[in-house]
Design a protein around this motif. Structure first.
Motif, PDB file in Angstrom:
ATOM      1  N   ARG A   7       0.834  -1.163   0.112  1.00  0.00           N
ATOM      2  CA  ARG A   7      -0.192  -0.030   0.102  1.00  0.00           C
ATOM      3  C   ARG A   7       0.970   1.214  -0.114  1.00  0.00           C
ATOM      4  NH1 ARG A   7      -4.895   1.942   4.141  1.00  0.00           N
ATOM      5  NH2 ARG A   7      -4.931   4.039   3.181  1.00  0.00           N
ATOM      6  N   ARG A  13      -2.923   4.165  -3.200  1.00  0.00           N
ATOM      7  CA  ARG A  13      -2.881   3.007  -4.099  1.00  0.00           C
ATOM      8  C   ARG A  13      -2.211   1.867  -3.630  1.00  0.00           C
ATOM      9  NH1 ARG A  13       1.009   4.732  -9.087  1.00  0.00           N
ATOM     10  NH2 ARG A  13       3.097   4.026  -8.298  1.00  0.00           N
ATOM     11  N   PHE A  14      -2.707   0.575  -4.198  1.00  0.00           N
ATOM     12  CA  PHE A  14      -1.798  -0.615  -4.122  1.00  0.00           C
ATOM     13  C   PHE A  14      -1.115  -0.921  -5.286  1.00  0.00           C
ATOM     14  CE2 PHE A  14      -5.511  -0.945  -1.036  1.00  0.00           C
ATOM     15  CZ  PHE A  14      -4.905  -1.406   0.072  1.00  0.00           C
ATOM     16  N   ALA A  59      -5.565  -5.840  -2.702  1.00  0.00           N
ATOM     17  CA  ALA A  59      -6.135  -4.598  -2.306  1.00  0.00           C
ATOM     18  C   ALA A  59      -7.783  -4.977  -1.721  1.00  0.00           C
ATOM     19  CB  ALA A  59      -6.613  -3.636  -3.613  1.00  0.00           C
ATOM     20  N   THR A  63      -8.677  -3.945   2.244  1.00  0.00           N
ATOM     21  CA  THR A  63      -9.955  -3.235   2.639  1.00  0.00           C
ATOM     22  C   THR A  63     -10.784  -4.082   3.572  1.00  0.00           C
ATOM     23  OG1 THR A  63      -9.618  -2.336   0.542  1.00  0.00           O
ATOM     24  CG2 THR A  63     -11.810  -2.214   1.310  1.00  0.00           C
TER      25      THR A  63
END
Length: 106
Positions: A7, A13-14, A59, A63
């Motif tokens: 990350r 962004r990833f 990602a 999350t």
């Protein structure tokens, strides 16, 4: 080829690296308990190697672990969550307010 996903911030962004170089990323913005994914990109030299799916999967896993809901605005992320039912419990549709949170110059 060895890959890793991390990350990054500024911009959020990833990022996926392959063979020690940045191969692509999935951009997002967090807004009111949602992580809105709005752009995924893989470099031409790394295209067709499954890296977009790898970065998006990582990602989404991060999350979920953070307790956020997923909003898929990016066409690739939208297709990914629609074809991988294991994500359906954390995906919400975009609202006008969520779309307004996406940076203009993404």
């Amino acid at each position: 080829m060895e890959t890793s996903v991390s990350r990054q911030t500024d911009p959020d962004r990833f990022e996926i690296t392959a063979g020690g170089e940045v191969a692509g990323f999935a951009r997002f913005v967090d807004e009111e308990g949602h992580r809105i994914f709005f752009h995924t990109e893989i470099s031409e030299q790394h295209a067709g190697k499954g890296l977009a799916g790898t970065v998006v999967r990582h990602a989404l896993e991060a999350t979920r672990k953070e307790g956020l809901r997923v909003v898929a605005v990016c066409p690739f992320v939208k297709k990914y969550v629609n074809t991988h039912e294991e994500w359906s419990d954390v995906v919400d549709k975009a609202t006008p307010a969520m779309l307004a949170a996406i940076p203009r110059r993404a």
